[in-house]
Design a protein around this motif. Structure first.
Motif, PDB file in Angstrom:
ATOM      1  N   ARG A  73       0.840  -1.087   0.045  1.00 44.81           N
ATOM      2  CA  ARG A  73      -0.138  -0.012  -0.108  1.00 44.81           C
ATOM      3  C   ARG A  73       0.785   1.258  -0.087  1.00 44.81           C
ATOM      4  NH1 ARG A  73      -2.705  -3.189   4.115  1.00 44.81           N
ATOM      5  NH2 ARG A  73      -2.067  -1.798   5.749  1.00 44.81           N
ATOM      6  N   ALA A  74       1.635   1.349  -0.911  1.00 43.27           N
ATOM      7  CA  ALA A  74       2.726   2.425  -0.920  1.00 43.27           C
ATOM      8  C   ALA A  74       2.355   3.708  -1.946  1.00 43.27           C
ATOM      9  CB  ALA A  74       4.204   2.022  -1.531  1.00 43.27           C
ATOM     10  N   CYS A  75       1.411   3.361  -2.843  1.00 43.88           N
ATOM     11  CA  CYS A  75       1.081   4.168  -3.844  1.00 43.88           C
ATOM     12  C   CYS A  75      -0.452   4.826  -3.602  1.00 43.88           C
ATOM     13  CB  CYS A  75       1.118   3.694  -5.126  1.00 43.88           C
ATOM     14  SG  CYS A  75       2.861   3.021  -5.433  1.00 43.88           S
ATOM     15  N   ALA A  76      -0.348   6.349  -3.715  1.00 45.15           N
ATOM     16  CA  ALA A  76      -1.795   6.854  -3.914  1.00 45.15           C
ATOM     17  C   ALA A  76      -2.319   6.826  -5.341  1.00 45.15           C
ATOM     18  CB  ALA A  76      -1.716   8.360  -3.422  1.00 45.15           C
ATOM     19  N   GLU A  77      -1.465   6.590  -6.282  1.00 42.25           N
ATOM     20  CA  GLU A  77      -1.838   6.574  -7.552  1.00 42.25           C
ATOM     21  C   GLU A  77      -0.465   5.592  -8.293  1.00 42.25           C
ATOM     22  OE1 GLU A  77      -2.967   9.249 -11.546  1.00 42.25           O
ATOM     23  OE2 GLU A  77      -2.888  10.304  -9.562  1.00 42.25           O
ATOM     24  N   LEU A  78      -1.022   4.556  -9.064  1.00 43.72           N
ATOM     25  CA  LEU A  78      -0.023   3.796  -9.753  1.00 43.72           C
ATOM     26  C   LEU A  78      -0.168   3.658 -11.090  1.00 43.72           C
ATOM     27  CD1 LEU A  78       2.684   1.872  -9.327  1.00 43.72           C
ATOM     28  CD2 LEU A  78       1.014  -0.058  -8.788  1.00 43.72           C
ATOM     29  N   ARG A  79       0.708   3.799 -11.994  1.00 45.52           N
ATOM     30  CA  ARG A  79       0.507   3.571 -13.486  1.00 45.52           C
ATOM     31  C   ARG A  79       1.900   2.561 -13.975  1.00 45.52           C
ATOM     32  NH1 ARG A  79      -0.392   9.699 -15.384  1.00 45.52           N
ATOM     33  NH2 ARG A  79      -2.404  10.123 -13.973  1.00 45.52           N
ATOM     34  N   GLU A  80       1.387   1.780 -15.077  1.00 42.81           N
ATOM     35  CA  GLU A  80       2.103   1.171 -15.631  1.00 42.81           C
ATOM     36  C   GLU A  80       3.310   1.818 -16.434  1.00 42.81           C
ATOM     37  OE1 GLU A  80       0.875  -1.910 -18.180  1.00 42.81           O
ATOM     38  OE2 GLU A  80      -0.515  -2.842 -16.782  1.00 42.81           O
ATOM     39  N   PRO A  81       4.435   1.426 -16.348  1.00 45.09           N
ATOM     40  CA  PRO A  81       5.716   1.997 -17.099  1.00 45.09           C
ATOM     41  C   PRO A  81       5.463   2.050 -18.559  1.00 45.09           C
ATOM     42  CG  PRO A  81       6.518  -0.056 -16.300  1.00 45.09           C
ATOM     43  CD  PRO A  81       5.208   0.277 -15.621  1.00 45.09           C
ATOM     44  N   VAL A 128       6.195   6.776 -12.413  1.00 50.38           N
ATOM     45  CA  VAL A 128       4.835   5.670 -12.543  1.00 50.38           C
ATOM     46  C   VAL A 128       3.920   5.674 -11.275  1.00 50.38           C
ATOM     47  CG1 VAL A 128       6.477   4.372 -14.007  1.00 50.38           C
ATOM     48  CG2 VAL A 128       6.514   4.169 -11.573  1.00 50.38           C
ATOM     49  N   ALA A 129       4.221   6.511 -10.355  1.00 53.10           N
ATOM     50  CA  ALA A 129       3.476   6.525  -9.075  1.00 53.10           C
ATOM     51  C   ALA A 129       3.733   7.893  -8.318  1.00 53.10           C
ATOM     52  CB  ALA A 129       3.750   5.500  -8.066  1.00 53.10           C
ATOM     53  N   LYS A 130       2.437   8.323  -7.797  1.00 55.58           N
ATOM     54  CA  LYS A 130       2.599   9.377  -6.784  1.00 55.58           C
ATOM     55  C   LYS A 130       2.345   8.303  -5.404  1.00 55.58           C
ATOM     56  CE  LYS A 130       2.436  13.037  -6.406  1.00 55.58           C
ATOM     57  NZ  LYS A 130       1.318  14.039  -6.654  1.00 55.58           N
ATOM     58  N   VAL A 131       3.347   8.515  -4.726  1.00 62.76           N
ATOM     59  CA  VAL A 131       3.450   7.739  -3.206  1.00 62.76           C
ATOM     60  C   VAL A 131       2.798   8.280  -2.084  1.00 62.76           C
ATOM     61  CG1 VAL A 131       5.353   6.407  -4.244  1.00 62.76           C
ATOM     62  CG2 VAL A 131       5.670   8.445  -2.922  1.00 62.76           C
ATOM     63  N   VAL A 132       2.397   7.603  -1.063  1.00 62.68           N
ATOM     64  CA  VAL A 132       1.728   7.845  -0.069  1.00 62.68           C
ATOM     65  C   VAL A 132       2.406   8.501   0.892  1.00 62.68           C
ATOM     66  CG1 VAL A 132       0.767   7.023   2.418  1.00 62.68           C
ATOM     67  CG2 VAL A 132       0.199   5.804  -0.069  1.00 62.68           C
ATOM     68  N   THR A 133       1.918   9.719   1.526  1.00 60.62           N
ATOM     69  CA  THR A 133       2.458  10.561   2.619  1.00 60.62           C
ATOM     70  C   THR A 133       1.585  10.453   3.640  1.00 60.62           C
ATOM     71  OG1 THR A 133       3.362  12.779   3.020  1.00 60.62           O
ATOM     72  CG2 THR A 133       1.425  12.609   1.724  1.00 60.62           C
ATOM     73  N   ALA A 139       0.936  13.857  10.340  1.00 62.89           N
ATOM     74  CA  ALA A 139       0.049  13.167  11.210  1.00 62.89           C
ATOM     75  C   ALA A 139       0.557  11.696  11.441  1.00 62.89           C
ATOM     76  CB  ALA A 139      -1.296  12.716  10.318  1.00 62.89           C
ATOM     77  N   VAL A 140      -0.083  10.883  12.226  1.00 58.07           N
ATOM     78  CA  VAL A 140       0.513   9.668  12.577  1.00 58.07           C
ATOM     79  C   VAL A 140      -0.174   8.705  11.666  1.00 58.07           C
ATOM     80  CG1 VAL A 140       0.169   7.701  14.480  1.00 58.07           C
ATOM     81  CG2 VAL A 140       0.835   9.889  15.097  1.00 58.07           C
ATOM     82  N   GLY A 141       0.637   7.823  11.101  1.00 57.69           N
ATOM     83  CA  GLY A 141      -0.122   6.691  10.419  1.00 57.69           C
ATOM     84  C   GLY A 141      -0.061   6.927   8.955  1.00 57.69           C
ATOM     85  N   SER A 142       0.050   6.007   7.879  1.00 58.75           N
ATOM     86  CA  SER A 142       0.247   6.233   6.538  1.00 58.75           C
ATOM     87  C   SER A 142      -0.666   5.228   5.792  1.00 58.75           C
ATOM     88  CB  SER A 142       1.372   6.270   5.803  1.00 58.75           C
ATOM     89  OG  SER A 142       1.859   5.075   6.217  1.00 58.75           O
ATOM     90  N   GLY A 143      -0.880   3.839   6.684  1.00 59.57           N
ATOM     91  CA  GLY A 143      -1.550   2.767   6.004  1.00 59.57           C
ATOM     92  C   GLY A 143      -0.441   1.757   5.220  1.00 59.57           C
ATOM     93  N   CYS A 144       0.725   2.331   5.049  1.00 53.60           N
ATOM     94  CA  CYS A 144       1.562   1.608   4.306  1.00 53.60           C
ATOM     95  C   CYS A 144       2.301   0.331   5.389  1.00 53.60           C
ATOM     96  CB  CYS A 144       2.850   2.398   4.159  1.00 53.60           C
ATOM     97  SG  CYS A 144       2.631   3.444   2.799  1.00 53.60           S
ATOM     98  N   ASP A 153       7.280   0.068  12.445  1.00 53.84           N
ATOM     99  CA  ASP A 153       6.442   1.003  11.846  1.00 53.84           C
ATOM    100  C   ASP A 153       7.382   1.842  10.758  1.00 53.84           C
ATOM    101  OD1 ASP A 153       5.432   3.579  11.484  1.00 53.84           O
ATOM    102  OD2 ASP A 153       4.388   3.749  13.439  1.00 53.84           O
ATOM    103  N   PRO A 154       6.879   2.152   9.543  1.00 53.98           N
ATOM    104  CA  PRO A 154       7.908   2.630   8.759  1.00 53.98           C
ATOM    105  C   PRO A 154       8.073   3.956   8.565  1.00 53.98           C
ATOM    106  CG  PRO A 154       5.616   2.147   7.587  1.00 53.98           C
ATOM    107  CD  PRO A 154       5.825   1.681   9.084  1.00 53.98           C
ATOM    108  N   ALA A 155       7.322   4.639   9.734  1.00 53.89           N
ATOM    109  CA  ALA A 155       7.533   5.968  10.134  1.00 53.89           C
ATOM    110  C   ALA A 155       7.142   7.011   8.788  1.00 53.89           C
ATOM    111  CB  ALA A 155       9.224   6.686  10.260  1.00 53.89           C
ATOM    112  N   GLY A 156       7.313   8.397   8.937  1.00 52.61           N
ATOM    113  CA  GLY A 156       6.826   9.306   8.081  1.00 52.61           C
ATOM    114  C   GLY A 156       7.774  10.571   7.969  1.00 52.61           C
TER     115      GLY A 156
END
Length: 475
Positions: A73-81, A128-133, A139-144, A153-156
């Motif tokens: 769950r790293a990407c807010a928007e993912l496209r094929e290269p 290829v992607a806009k990734v989650v922030t 804030a606390v938490g990203s869902g990644c 925790d992967p932190a932010g």
């Protein structure tokens, strides 16, 4: 009930479950394809010599990215290269024409007509992607999910930047680093994260959290990959080999209670690796730059509050409790303190070159944090990500990342081991002089080569990768 009725209402064991089919589509495979595990320079060589076909790479990368992002769950928007260029992810607080910018919010979005200044002129890479922030960077938490260390925790806030690279959804990812927002996630995910030198010319098109400390940051899987991408993408010159640097460990780190024993041990281990690569490691006083770490947090807090007062009414979202808690810290920073901190920053930045010259050092070696990374779920949903003076653990929470941020300097974080108890990744950071990114990348690459590489490839998106036995770990 008749047998006919019973037969009619019994479920057909062979019938497909449409809900499960929708939620768990058949994946092309969960093992990372070997061509994606190659160092970036080697993959580029194979592509340019025709030993690896562009279409084979493109389809393999697209299939893997869909599988991996569904798990991490790293990407807010993912496209094929579209081709075989480096796959670039961009934090969702940085504008890219043709992609929405969401700022980590649930409902807000804007569609920029221009791409952020830091990305203009980048070559050899494709977004290829806009990734989650995290929400508004604070804030606390990203869902990644941390690909290598799902219990950590992967932190932010540049969480998706590190997770996308660690999970091989992207080859390189752009994040932003105010007080460690690239360095923390990279360190938690076993990746390499570079905070660039602060410069206002890089900031147009980047959501401003603390403009005096905001800086772009780049994440790759290894320092060798970063060395390749840095030059290949036109971010800077070739990363030199064979440097002999003088690296200082701040004496302030050795005061009682500053570091946990595991971190002291890792710092010593890194110093040994640097020496084995031909660098000199000494101890020196960091001085006032050490003392300003709390000021950096106060400046960030007040800047965030100032920004929210200007644009908060336009975002149209109910903010998370942790976002509001961080903003309250900023509201508590008075005008007089804010002015004094900004004046101190200007004075210290004017003297950083003299600090390096006076100590006779090229870079400073510090831990990423005073303790091992936190397990998932440690931070409460309503906790502020910005520590406030008076907090019981304030001296520990302000950490060491503000040293580079307050001075506007580049810094690189890289992994040096996996702690045998609990399997937590351990990372350190090097802080260099203004504009000395290539020097830092070279030193981190030297440490990676001295380590022989940490085996952190995700072979199964659902679990931990294989790790070396305890006696084989670089500890």
């Amino acid at each position: 009930m008749s047998s006919r009725t019973a037969t009619a209402t019994a479920p057909d064991a062979a019938a497909p479950d449409p809900v499960r089919a929708f939620l768990e589509p058949e994946a092309p495979g969960t093992a990372l394809p070997e061509l994606l595990a190659l160092p970036l320079a080697e993959r580029h060589r194979l592509l340019t010599t025709g030993q690896l076909g562009a279409e084979e790479f493109r389809t393999t990368a697209a299939d893997w990215a869909a599988t991996a992002d569904g798990r991490y769950r790293a990407c807010a928007e993912l496209r094929e290269p579209a081709g075989a260029a480096l796959r670039l992810g961009v934090k969702d607080t940085v504008d890219v024409r043709g992609f929405a910018t969401r700022l980590g919010l649930r409902h807000y979005r804007h569609h920029p007509r221009t791409t952020a200044a830091v990305l203009q002129g980048v070559t050899g890479a494709e977004v290829v992607a806009k990734v989650v922030t995290t929400e508004l960077n604070i804030a606390v938490g990203s869902g990644c999910v941390n690909p290598f260390f799902p219990h950590i925790d992967p932190a932010g806030s540049s969480t998706g930047s590190a997770v996308a690279v660690a999970g091989n959804v992207c080859d390189v990812s752009l994040g932003t680093d105010v007080l460690g927002s690239v360095r923390w996630p990279a360190g938690r995910c076993g990746a390499v994260g570079l905070r660039a030198t602060h410069h206002p010319r890089n900031l147009p098109g980047i959501f401003p959290l603390s403009p005096a400390m905001d800086a772009p940051g780049w994440v790759t899987r290894t320092a060798a990959d970063l060395a390749f991408a840095w030059h290949h993408m036109g971010l800077g010159g070739p990363v030199p080999a064979g440097l002999r640097l003088r690296v200082a460990i701040p004496r302030e780190l050795f005061a009682e209670g500053v570091l946990d024993p595991e971190i002291t041990e890792a710092l010593g281990h890194t110093a040994s690796l640097l020496r084995s690569a031909g660098h000199e490691v000494v101890e020196a006083d960091l001085g006032e730059l050490w003392d300003c770490r709390g000021d950096a947090w106060q400046l960030c807090a007040r800047d965030a509050w100032n920004g929210y007062r200007r644009w908060g009414g336009r975002i149209g979202d109910d903010l998370l409790d942790s976002t509001l808690a961080a903003l309250r810290v900023g509201a508590g920073v008075g005008d007089e303190e804010y002015t004094a901190v900004r004046d101190r920053m200007a004075r210290l930045r004017a003297g950083t070159a003299a600090l390096f010259a006076g100590r006779g050092v090229d870079a400073w070696l510090l831990p990423l944090d005073p303790a091992l990374p936190r397990p998932r779920g440690t931070a409460a949903a309503a906790d502020s990500t910005i520590p406030a003076p008076g907090d019981p653990r304030y001296e520990r929470e302000i950490g060491f990342t503000p040293v580079a941020s307050f001075a506007g300097l580049p810094a690189i974080t890289f992994p040096v081991g996996v702690h045998p108890e609990g399997g937590a990744p351990v990372a350190v950071q090097l802080v260099g002089g203004s504009g000395q990114e290539e020097l830092l990348i070279a030193a981190a690459r030297d440490v990676g080569e001295a380590l022989g590489g940490l085996d952190l490839r995700p072979r199964d998106p659902g679990g931990l990768p294989a790790r070396a036995d305890k006696e084989d770990r670089p500890w």
